[in-house]
Design a protein around this motif. Structure first.
Motif, mmCIF file in Angstrom:
data_model
loop_
_atom_site.group_PDB
_atom_site.id
_atom_site.type_symbol
_atom_site.label_atom_id
_atom_site.label_comp_id
_atom_site.label_asym_id
_atom_site.label_seq_id
_atom_site.Cartn_x
_atom_site.Cartn_y
_atom_site.Cartn_z
ATOM 1 N N GLN A 283 1.338 -0.699 10.195
ATOM 2 C CA GLN A 283 0.925 -1.540 9.301
ATOM 3 C C GLN A 283 1.356 -0.912 7.716
ATOM 4 O O GLN A 283 1.893 -1.275 7.145
ATOM 5 N N ILE A 284 1.500 0.599 7.984
ATOM 6 C CA ILE A 284 1.961 1.489 6.901
ATOM 7 C C ILE A 284 3.469 1.266 6.506
ATOM 8 O O ILE A 284 3.962 0.940 5.522
ATOM 9 N N LEU A 285 4.229 1.142 7.719
ATOM 10 C CA LEU A 285 5.632 1.009 7.686
ATOM 11 C C LEU A 285 6.117 -0.551 7.178
ATOM 12 O O LEU A 285 6.953 -0.678 6.550
ATOM 13 N N LYS A 286 5.268 -1.433 7.627
ATOM 14 C CA LYS A 286 5.444 -2.946 7.089
ATOM 15 C C LYS A 286 5.046 -3.129 5.483
ATOM 16 O O LYS A 286 5.716 -3.743 4.847
ATOM 17 N N LEU A 287 4.247 -2.217 5.180
ATOM 18 C CA LEU A 287 3.933 -2.313 3.549
ATOM 19 C C LEU A 287 5.032 -1.428 2.787
ATOM 20 O O LEU A 287 5.803 -1.965 1.864
ATOM 21 N N LYS A 288 5.583 -0.437 3.471
ATOM 22 C CA LYS A 288 6.702 0.436 3.160
ATOM 23 C C LYS A 288 8.053 -0.386 2.863
ATOM 24 O O LYS A 288 8.833 -0.449 1.919
ATOM 25 N N SER A 289 8.396 -1.248 3.782
ATOM 26 C CA SER A 289 9.545 -1.927 3.978
ATOM 27 C C SER A 289 9.484 -3.393 2.633
ATOM 28 O O SER A 289 10.673 -3.627 2.374
ATOM 29 N N LYS A 290 8.438 -3.380 2.317
ATOM 30 C CA LYS A 290 8.443 -4.573 0.931
ATOM 31 C C LYS A 290 8.390 -3.741 -0.329
ATOM 32 O O LYS A 290 8.210 -4.573 -1.397
ATOM 33 N N ASN A 291 8.470 -2.532 -0.469
ATOM 34 C CA ASN A 291 8.246 -1.788 -1.715
ATOM 35 C C ASN A 291 7.441 -2.281 -2.537
ATOM 36 O O ASN A 291 7.669 -2.374 -3.800
ATOM 37 N N PRO A 292 6.204 -2.226 -2.407
ATOM 38 C CA PRO A 292 4.929 -2.612 -3.339
ATOM 39 C C PRO A 292 5.025 -1.447 -4.491
ATOM 40 O O PRO A 292 5.232 -0.311 -4.133
ATOM 41 N N GLU A 293 4.646 -1.982 -5.541
ATOM 42 C CA GLU A 293 4.364 -1.062 -6.751
ATOM 43 C C GLU A 293 3.076 -0.326 -6.678
ATOM 44 O O GLU A 293 2.891 1.095 -6.998
ATOM 45 N N VAL A 294 2.223 -0.909 -5.859
ATOM 46 C CA VAL A 294 0.664 -0.228 -5.535
ATOM 47 C C VAL A 294 0.199 -0.675 -4.369
ATOM 48 O O VAL A 294 0.632 -1.803 -3.915
ATOM 49 N N ILE A 295 -0.468 0.041 -3.773
ATOM 50 C CA ILE A 295 -1.209 -0.444 -2.428
ATOM 51 C C ILE A 295 -2.590 -0.325 -2.550
ATOM 52 O O ILE A 295 -3.093 0.771 -3.026
ATOM 53 N N PHE A 296 -3.315 -1.256 -2.196
ATOM 54 C CA PHE A 296 -4.889 -1.552 -2.287
ATOM 55 C C PHE A 296 -5.237 -1.503 -0.731
ATOM 56 O O PHE A 296 -4.940 -2.305 0.076
ATOM 57 N N ALA A 297 -6.332 -0.348 -0.652
ATOM 58 C CA ALA A 297 -6.494 -0.329 0.700
ATOM 59 C C ALA A 297 -8.145 -0.709 0.752
ATOM 60 O O ALA A 297 -8.957 0.077 0.173
ATOM 61 N N ALA A 298 -8.527 -1.814 1.417
ATOM 62 C CA ALA A 298 -9.952 -2.045 1.123
ATOM 63 C C ALA A 298 -10.420 -1.749 2.671
ATOM 64 O O ALA A 298 -10.455 -2.253 3.819
ATOM 65 N N LEU B 131 4.722 9.500 6.377
ATOM 66 C CA LEU B 131 5.875 8.513 6.446
ATOM 67 C C LEU B 131 6.527 8.505 5.279
ATOM 68 O O LEU B 131 7.409 7.534 5.133
ATOM 69 N N GLY B 132 6.360 9.249 4.209
ATOM 70 C CA GLY B 132 7.062 9.464 3.076
ATOM 71 C C GLY B 132 6.875 8.444 1.906
ATOM 72 O O GLY B 132 7.608 8.168 1.047
ATOM 73 N N ILE B 133 5.709 7.802 1.897
ATOM 74 C CA ILE B 133 5.279 6.715 0.955
ATOM 75 C C ILE B 133 4.830 7.740 -0.158
ATOM 76 O O ILE B 133 3.731 8.640 -0.152
ATOM 77 N N SER B 134 5.226 7.559 -1.332
ATOM 78 C CA SER B 134 5.040 7.979 -2.538
ATOM 79 C C SER B 134 3.997 7.122 -3.436
ATOM 80 O O SER B 134 3.717 7.478 -4.522
ATOM 81 N N THR B 135 3.730 5.764 -2.947
ATOM 82 C CA THR B 135 3.286 4.719 -3.786
ATOM 83 C C THR B 135 1.905 4.939 -4.084
ATOM 84 O O THR B 135 1.213 5.411 -3.227
ATOM 85 N N PRO B 136 1.320 4.653 -5.399
ATOM 86 C CA PRO B 136 -0.053 4.759 -5.736
ATOM 87 C C PRO B 136 -0.923 3.990 -4.841
ATOM 88 O O PRO B 136 -0.636 2.765 -4.799
ATOM 89 N N PHE B 137 -1.764 4.716 -4.445
ATOM 90 C CA PHE B 137 -3.170 3.928 -3.748
ATOM 91 C C PHE B 137 -4.157 3.879 -4.527
ATOM 92 O O PHE B 137 -4.746 4.663 -5.362
ATOM 93 N N TYR B 138 -4.947 2.466 -4.631
ATOM 94 C CA TYR B 138 -6.164 2.181 -5.007
ATOM 95 C C TYR B 138 -7.046 1.695 -3.930
ATOM 96 O O TYR B 138 -6.824 1.009 -2.854
ATOM 97 N N SER B 139 -8.381 2.096 -3.948
ATOM 98 C CA SER B 139 -9.229 1.602 -3.126
ATOM 99 C C SER B 139 -10.657 1.391 -3.754
ATOM 100 O O SER B 139 -10.841 1.055 -4.956
ATOM 101 N N VAL B 140 -11.767 0.773 -3.067
ATOM 102 C CA VAL B 140 -13.112 0.673 -3.236
ATOM 103 C C VAL B 140 -14.080 1.911 -3.674
ATOM 104 O O VAL B 140 -13.547 3.042 -3.347
ATOM 105 N N TYR B 141 -15.013 1.508 -4.196
ATOM 106 C CA TYR B 141 -15.871 2.403 -4.593
ATOM 107 C C TYR B 141 -16.582 3.774 -3.314
ATOM 108 O O TYR B 141 -16.776 4.600 -3.918
ATOM 109 N N GLU B 142 -16.278 2.938 -2.246
ATOM 110 C CA GLU B 142 -16.709 3.919 -1.219
ATOM 111 C C GLU B 142 -15.662 5.103 -0.925
ATOM 112 O O GLU B 142 -15.901 6.009 0.109
#
Length: 382
Positions: free
Chosen positions: A223-238, A254-265
């Motif tokens: 799943q992470i590699l699938k996200l990486k292939s699309k080069n998003p500016e930000v990744i939201f993990a719910a 896996l070498g991803i430096s994209t900023p991550f945002y998530s939920v209050y938990e």
């Protein structure tokens, strides 16, 4: 004093000739007076239930909720309000919750529910709560489908929809236009994903990839590699804490430096432990501030007793229990009065922030941006 006055009166009354009769009557009145005084001074006592995950992957959340309730119990005892707590270990999917809530209501005779983590469990309890007029506080962020039982299900926490849309608006206003999403495949994750994606797209943003995983999964590399292939500016993990930590760790590997945002938990020790040092930089929103003086007072008591920092679950559970205690004191065993008193909550200064309960029983609060820095949960000033 009343007893002494009666004795004096009887001794001077010529009708009462028998000293034995006087003594017997006086002693009887004295015993009645002592019994009345004892009952009048006795603490008010109520029973509350809590349905929490106390074992397994999500146990850290359940234990924090329980700690918040326990601390509130102590504080209410100082006000002359005694709470007996009945706790049941409840899995996320809510399995076994029907016999549990039935037992709590019919055998344990609970007056209210002070804490619950699972949206699904709370939904399944809805009919029982409504039928028996049992007010129940849900401690986690509230899924919109709980609004089917608006009168008896309440929360000092916020709606999932409000949090997800707040994050989507924040990211869009920060200039991000292409975002990737990874979701745990249950009602919790799907709700966050759907509200977030709908809001972000309505603002003009694009979801370049949306992927998911099962609760039993521990490896998210595909799943992470699938996200990486699309080069998003930000990744939201719910997702929940332990899963989130592993996602952050595997993403860095896996070498991803994209900023991550998530939920209050995100604000949980399980994130730090499972990420093994790779959670720094993660951002999320919560609905309480550590600069709040009511939180600081609560934090000192919490740390003194439990030797750890509280989080949003502990603060919300504490506030919910304190609100129940206040309503019990006013309403005693009048259930209609209790529910009406809880709905009248306006601008209550709690550990989790300023609380006003809306017409659906859910608190409306301001969101605060936070970030994990050096394994600490820090408020971000922008």
């Amino acid at each position: 004093l009343n007893t002494l006055f009666i004795i004096y009166f009887l001794r001077r009354n010529p009708i009462m000739k028998s000293q034995t009769a006087i003594l017997k009557l006086s002693f009887s009145l004295f015993l009645q007076f002592i019994t009345f005084s004892s009952a009048f001074g006795e603490d008010m006592s109520f029973k509350i239930g809590a349905t929490l995950p106390l074992s397994g992957e999500l146990s850290t959340y359940g234990k924090l909720i329980l700690s918040g309730i326990e601390l509130a119990k102590n504080d209410l005892m100082d006000q002359g309000i005694k709470l007996d707590l009945i706790v049941e270990d409840t899995p996320l999917n809510g399995s076994g919750i029907i016999p549990i809530i039935d037992k709590m209501i019919t055998i344990n005779k609970i007056d209210a529910v002070a804490g619950n983590f699972s949206n699904q469990a709370m939904f399944l309890m809805g009919n029982y709560l409504e039928k028996n007029k049992i007010a129940a506080f849900h401690t986690a962020a509230v899924d919109s489908h709980l609004e089917e039982f608006p009168k008896y299900i309440l929360s000092t926490n916020t709606l999932i929809q409000d949090e997800a849309e707040n994050l989507a608006s924040y990211l869009y206003n920060k200039g991000y236009r292409e975002i990737g999403v990874i979701t745990i495949l249950n009602h919790f994750g799907i709700s966050y994903r759907d509200f977030f994606e709908s809001k972000f797209k309505s603002l003009g943003g694009k979801i370049v990839e949306s992927t998911n995983f099962q609760m039993q999964d521990n490896d998210y590399r595909s799943q992470i590699l699938k996200l990486k292939s699309k080069n998003p500016e930000v990744i939201f993990a719910a997702c929940f804490g332990g899963y989130l930590g592993r996602i952050l760790k595997q993403s860095k590997q896996l070498g991803i430096s994209t900023p991550f945002y998530s939920v209050y938990e995100s604000e949980d020790s399980s994130v730090l432990e499972s990420s093994e040092g790779f959670s720094n930089g993660l951002r999320y929103f919560v609905a309480y501030s550590k600069n709040n003086k009511y939180y600081l007072k609560f934090r000192d008591k919490f740390f003194t007793r439990f030797k750890k920092e509280p989080d949003t679950f502990a603060t919300n559970a504490y506030d919910a229990t304190m609100l129940l205690g206040s309503a019990f004191k006013k309403c005693n065993d009048d259930k209609d009065c209790l529910i009406n008193e809880l709905y009248s909550t306006k601008n209550y200064n709690g550990a989790s922030g300023t609380i006003s309960i809306n017409q659906n029983g859910i608190a409306k609060k301001d969101f605060i941006l936070k970030e994990i820095q050096n394994d600490q949960f820090v408020e971000v000033q922008e």
